[in-house]
Write an enzyme that holds these catalytic residues in place. Structure first.
Site, PDB file in Angstrom:
ATOM      1  N   ARG A  69     -54.124  95.633  54.590  1.00 27.26           N
ATOM      2  CA  ARG A  69     -55.340  94.904  54.229  1.00 27.26           C
ATOM      3  C   ARG A  69     -56.508  95.645  54.856  1.00 27.26           C
ATOM      4  O   ARG A  69     -56.647  95.669  56.086  1.00 27.26           O
ATOM      5  CB  ARG A  69     -55.202  93.460  54.739  1.00 27.26           C
ATOM      6  CG  ARG A  69     -56.475  92.752  55.077  1.00 27.26           C
ATOM      7  CD  ARG A  69     -56.236  91.270  55.266  1.00 27.26           C
ATOM      8  NE  ARG A  69     -55.588  90.891  56.529  1.00 27.26           N
ATOM      9  CZ  ARG A  69     -56.126  91.063  57.739  1.00 27.26           C
ATOM     10  NH1 ARG A  69     -57.298  91.638  57.876  1.00 27.26           N
ATOM     11  NH2 ARG A  69     -55.479  90.662  58.812  1.00 27.26           N
ATOM     12  N   TYR A  78     -58.708  92.955  66.807  1.00 25.99           N
ATOM     13  CA  TYR A  78     -57.257  93.148  66.951  1.00 25.99           C
ATOM     14  C   TYR A  78     -56.703  94.451  66.354  1.00 25.99           C
ATOM     15  O   TYR A  78     -55.507  94.663  66.379  1.00 25.99           O
ATOM     16  CB  TYR A  78     -56.494  91.949  66.355  1.00 25.99           C
ATOM     17  CG  TYR A  78     -56.866  91.594  64.914  1.00 25.99           C
ATOM     18  CD1 TYR A  78     -56.299  92.288  63.845  1.00 25.99           C
ATOM     19  CD2 TYR A  78     -57.768  90.579  64.643  1.00 25.99           C
ATOM     20  CE1 TYR A  78     -56.627  91.955  62.542  1.00 25.99           C
ATOM     21  CE2 TYR A  78     -58.111  90.245  63.349  1.00 25.99           C
ATOM     22  CZ  TYR A  78     -57.533  90.937  62.296  1.00 25.99           C
ATOM     23  OH  TYR A  78     -57.860  90.616  61.013  1.00 25.99           O
ATOM     24  N   HIS A  86     -59.253  89.473  57.418  1.00 29.38           N
ATOM     25  CA  HIS A  86     -58.410  88.449  56.792  1.00 29.38           C
ATOM     26  C   HIS A  86     -59.211  87.658  55.739  1.00 29.38           C
ATOM     27  O   HIS A  86     -58.775  87.488  54.609  1.00 29.38           O
ATOM     28  CB  HIS A  86     -57.876  87.509  57.875  1.00 29.38           C
ATOM     29  CG  HIS A  86     -57.125  86.330  57.354  1.00 29.38           C
ATOM     30  ND1 HIS A  86     -55.891  86.445  56.771  1.00 29.38           N
ATOM     31  CD2 HIS A  86     -57.443  85.013  57.330  1.00 29.38           C
ATOM     32  CE1 HIS A  86     -55.470  85.236  56.409  1.00 29.38           C
ATOM     33  NE2 HIS A  86     -56.399  84.358  56.728  1.00 29.38           N
TER      34      HIS A  86
HETATM   35  C1  LIG Z   1     -48.173  76.614  57.181  1.00 35.76           C
HETATM   36  C2  LIG Z   1     -49.393  77.382  57.513  1.00 35.76           C
HETATM   37  N1  LIG Z   1     -49.649  77.733  58.799  1.00 35.76           N
HETATM   38  C3  LIG Z   1     -50.774  78.419  59.105  1.00 35.76           C
HETATM   39  C4  LIG Z   1     -51.677  78.762  58.129  1.00 35.76           C
HETATM   40  C5  LIG Z   1     -52.982  79.481  58.493  1.00 35.76           C
HETATM   41  N2  LIG Z   1     -52.929  80.880  57.996  1.00 35.76           N
HETATM   42  C6  LIG Z   1     -53.480  81.210  56.821  1.00 35.76           C
HETATM   43  S1  LIG Z   1     -53.190  82.801  56.405  1.00 35.76           S
HETATM   44  C7  LIG Z   1     -52.346  83.080  57.817  1.00 35.76           C
HETATM   45  C8  LIG Z   1     -51.737  84.432  58.053  1.00 35.76           C
HETATM   46  C9  LIG Z   1     -50.696  84.766  57.050  1.00 35.76           C
HETATM   47  O1  LIG Z   1     -50.316  86.102  57.194  1.00 35.76           O
HETATM   48  P1  LIG Z   1     -49.419  86.847  56.135  1.00 35.76           P
HETATM   49  O2  LIG Z   1     -48.295  85.979  55.705  1.00 35.76           O
HETATM   50  O3  LIG Z   1     -49.048  88.166  56.705  1.00 35.76           O
HETATM   51  O4  LIG Z   1     -50.356  87.027  54.852  1.00 35.76           O
HETATM   52  P2  LIG Z   1     -51.720  87.821  54.724  1.00 35.76           P
HETATM   53  O5  LIG Z   1     -52.816  86.857  55.053  1.00 35.76           O
HETATM   54  O6  LIG Z   1     -51.663  88.979  55.645  1.00 35.76           O
HETATM   55  O7  LIG Z   1     -51.803  88.217  53.309  1.00 35.76           O
HETATM   56  C10 LIG Z   1     -52.298  81.929  58.601  1.00 35.76           C
HETATM   57  C11 LIG Z   1     -51.674  81.850  59.936  1.00 35.76           C
HETATM   58  C12 LIG Z   1     -51.371  78.387  56.804  1.00 35.76           C
HETATM   59  N3  LIG Z   1     -52.172  78.687  55.795  1.00 35.76           N
HETATM   60  N4  LIG Z   1     -50.232  77.713  56.515  1.00 35.76           N
END
Ligand SMILES: Cc1ncc(C[n+]2csc(CCOP(=O)(O)OP(=O)(O)O)c2C)c(N)n1
Ligand SMILES: [Mg+2]
Lengths: 387, 398
Positions: free
Chosen positions: A283, A296, A287
């Protein structure tokens, strides 16, 4: 487990290119067909197990995918700009991951389903959803802006990996009706730690369903690096425990992604059971607009990945092969500009969601309590209007 | 009987042939199991009309059997209905509610899943998206908690999020509440969690007839319904003709006041008429309220009992009408009282009936403690005496 089931799995393993000795271990190497400079790798360098082909898609399919790639990049950047201008509440950009986005949609047939996350807007649009409708959720007008059944695309899911189980359910219902629907379900690397990831893979494997779990490993979950999610040798290895095949692919190589996913769709549609595909990507941006990625990760790391850019790589590859002319390139760019213009126009248009919609669709028929609350809001509004 | 060795109130090895042996559940067959045939009120099934084709009088039927029949009839009536969960296939469910369904309808229509409640609920979302009507079983109240994210974030909201494009015609069956001598995690009254979640409907029968009719209507509803089955009443009996009930339901004979209407706009029933005070109860507390009313009658006090039946949507009309008439109300439920369904009911009655009330609305509920161990549960559960004490406190004279 009955012997029947075992034979099934062993056969599936074979068709996925896994030796019976390795049972469910994922293919040893990352599948990569075009290197980061746009050069085609020799067959030996592509990472496939001997005897297993990842045929390069037809020329017109490559061009079509590239067209969407160009549009996808433009959509990402336009949306990020609209957020900066205050036209949208939030946008989780997939800048840098567009090859995964395009391939996830391109591998599906018309009757197939896609289950995306918040990050996968470009995949949703690639599947045919109107860009402005797709952006409804981020603009803040409503939680979703398109009819999932019309495009066979689930609503973009934010509770991590919950959508993977919906994918399993869609596949199971299709199976009960004798339909050969394939479902591609998306999630990120961090999400693989969630319980529903486990439950979905296990259900899909036990029910032997045609689902491809496509993980975009972009190395981070907001700020948390992959090392804090798992110490498994790779995310693809997680398939082993479910009796399912797993593969790894260069997530910035559109050619490899199309080859892997199209082969996967063919195999799972043919009854080989589910498949886990892990794509290595990055990415490039934060975020979301609310995030500060400098807290980070090092800029050097970002620069390293910028050099692996999926759009530039594909352009070089197609140009070198003589498929992509200057004329085509400018046509694709113009189309992308047109989509961006439509997005600007759509997002700049004043929208006034109807407050009475709040009470619609909570239940098929509003309960007496909701009817009362709706009347109360109507009265408040009419008083406001009068004063 | 042992209340502490058998963790799940499921069958013990070798007991499968002896009927609905559900371990410690058998001790639940207490005084409250008397027939709770109703005296009047909305949607109350009428006595079976004389049918020349079926001269045999209806025999006693358990609530478990009525639920089983409702599932079977729904599976027959609609090819989109599928039943799944843990142990619901070959075994027929730990309470035998799905007994015989897999054999009769095949394992595509009634099947076991891996042990994963979120998986069961999440899969039901996908199946509903793809045109089916899933009926899922959570094995026990407290074991439904892993499914809560799917229930609250998707099942409850999907129709709203998609502006009605993806309705969720899902029924989540949950055996709930105590009074069976069950060990921890087997006796929770979890209805408030669901009732607090907009988009869900929450239904709980207290009679054999209601169990059948409400479950049929729940399965036919396009809204997601948490169907809470009072496990202590599973083996309560009533003289009910299931064939006649099926006909009644499928012909829509009681449309307007029937179970479908109850699920649309609330369907409380007056379980016993009275003039001095109203006892408002639901599910497992209804037989207790009826027993309290019977005891009060001996002392010359006439108590009305309203069976809420549909917690969501709540039937304000029937409840308020009764309280305005009697002028006094006690709300009874097994859940811990703080922030409970009983609290909501008390508040609603207060708001609507204030000028008819001769006394504050009182609540008789479980204490605000984790559900107690079997030897102590009788102190926790609202019993006849505690209800009568509350009735005595309703500022009767001087
Ligand atoms: C059940 C849940 N816990 C926490 C979150 C908050 N949250 C949103 S995106 C994220 C990170 C997800 O990372 P990843 O799976 O690697 O996907 P990326 O955002 O990198 O595409 C978090 C912790 C959420 N949306 N759902
Ligand atoms: Mg990530």
């Amino acid at each position: 487990m009955s012997d029947d089931v075992r034979t099934d799995i062993a056969e599936a393993a074979r068709s996925f290119g896994i030796t019976p000795e390795d049972y469910m271990l994922p293919a040893r190497h990352l599948i990569r067909i075009v290197d980061q400079d746009g050069k085609v790798l020799s067959t030996e360098e592509q990472g496939a197990e001997p005897g297993h082909d990842y045929p390069v898609p037809a020329d017109e399919d490559l061009l079509e995918a590239y067209r969407r790639l160009v549009a996808g990049r433009r959509i990402n950047d336009q949306n990020s700009a609209l957020v900066r201008q205050g036209r949208m509440a939030v946008y989780p950009s997939s800048h840098g991951q567009e090859a995964c986005q395009v391939a996830a949609a391109a591998c599906l047939g018309e009757g197939d389903w896609l289950f995306p996350t918040y990050r996968d807007t470009v995949a949703v649009i690639s599947r045919g959803v109107d860009p402005v409708e797709a952006m409804t959720i981020f603009r803040g007008d409503w939680h979703g802006g398109f009819d999932p059944r019309q495009h066979k695309v689930g609503i973009q899911s934010t509770p991590l990996t919950t959508q993977l189980l919906h994918a399993v359910g869609v596949a199971h219902a299709a199976r009960l009706r004798g339909e050969d629907t394939v479902v591609v379900a998306l999630c990120g690397d961090g999400a693989t730690s969630e319980g529903d990831f486990h439950e979905a893979l296990n259900f899909a494997a036990v029910f032997h369903l045609p689902v491809i779990f496509f993980v975009q490993n972009n190395q981070y979950a907001i700020s948390v690096p992959l090392a804090r999610q798992t110490v498994a040798p790779s995310l693809a290895h997680k398939a082993v425990g479910y009796g399912m095949a797993g593969e790894r692919v260069d997530g910035n190589d559109l050619v490899a992604l199309l080859a892997v996913l199209e082969r996967g769709v063919r195999l799972v549609r043919g009854g080989a059971g589910p498949l886990l595909v892990e794509a290595h990507t990055y990415r490039i941006q934060a975020h979301t607009n609310a995030d500060d990625a400098t807290r980070y990760r090092e800029d050097a790391e970002v620069q390293e990945w910028l050099a692996k850019d999926p759009v530039k790589r594909m352009r070089t590859y197609l140009t070198d092969r003589g498929l992509l002319t200057e004329e085509l390139q400018s046509r694709y760019e113009q189309e992308a500009e047109d989509i961006a213009a439509a997005l600007r126009e759509g997002m700049n248009r004043e929208s006034t969601p109807d407050p009475q919609d709040l009470f619609a669709h909570v239940y098929s028929v509003p309960t007496p309590q909701l009817a009362e609350q709706s009347a109360m809001l109507a009265e408040e509004l009419s008083r406001e209007e009068a004063s | 009987m042992s209340t502490t060795q058998n963790t799940d109130a499921g069958p013990r090895p070798g007991s499968a042939q002896t009927g609905p042996d559900t371990g410690e559940i058998t001790v639940a067959v207490d005084a409250a199991r008397e027939s709770t045939t109703r005296a009047g009120g909305a949607g109350i099934p009428q006595p079976r009309p004389e049918s020349p084709a079926a001269p045999v009088p209806a025999g006693p039927v358990t609530m478990a059997k009525a639920l089983n029949a409702a599932l079977a009839d729904a599976l027959s009536a609609d090819a989109g209905v599928v039943v799944f969960g843990e142990d619901v296939g070959t075994l027929g469910g730990v309470f035998r509610i799905t007994d015989g369904l897999a054999a009769r309808f095949g394992t595509d229509r009634c099947f076991d899943t891996p042990l994963a409640e979120s998986g069961i609920a999440g899969m039901s979302v996908g199946m509903a998206i793809n045109g089916m009507r899933p009926v899922i079983e959570m094995q026990f109240d407290a074991f439904a908690y892993p499914a809560f994210e799917q229930i609250a974030s998707h099942i409850a909201k999907m129709s709203n999020r998609t502006r009605g494009a993806l309705p969720m015609p899902i029924v989540i069956r949950i055996p709930y509440a105590g009074g069976i001598g069950g060990v921890e995690h087997h006796c929770d009254s979890s209805e408030a969690y669901y009732a607090h979640t907009p988009g869900l409907k929450v239904v709980t029968p207290a009679t054999v007839t209601d169990a059948y009719l409400l479950l049929r209507a729940a399965i036919d509803s396009d809204d997601p319904i948490v169907f809470m089955e009072p496990k202590k009443l599973y083996f309560s009996k009533d003289r009910v003709d299931l064939d006649a009930l099926r006909e009644q339901y499928e012909s829509g004979a009681s449309a307007g006041a029937g179970p479908r209407a109850a699920l649309e706009s609330g369907g409380a029933a007056v379980a016993r008429t009275g003039t001095d005070a109203t006892l408002i109860a639901y599910g497992p507390s209804v037989p207790t309220a009826l027993a309290a009313a019977a005891a009060a009658a001996e002392e010359g006090r006439s108590l009305e009992v309203v069976d809420v039946r549909t917690i969501v949507p709540f039937d304000d009309a029937t409840v308020s009408e009764s309280v305005r008439r009697t002028g006094r109300a006690v709300v009874i439920s097994e859940e811990s009282g703080f922030a409970s369904v009983a609290s909501e009911i008390a508040a609603r009655v207060q708001e609507r009936c204030f000028h008819s009330l001769a006394a504050p609305v009182l609540r008789v509920t479980g204490f605000d403690i984790p559900y107690p161990a079997p030897k102590l549960e009788h102190h926790f559960l609202p019993g006849v005496d505690r209800i009568l004490d509350a009735v005595d406190d309703l500022q009767w004279e001087d």
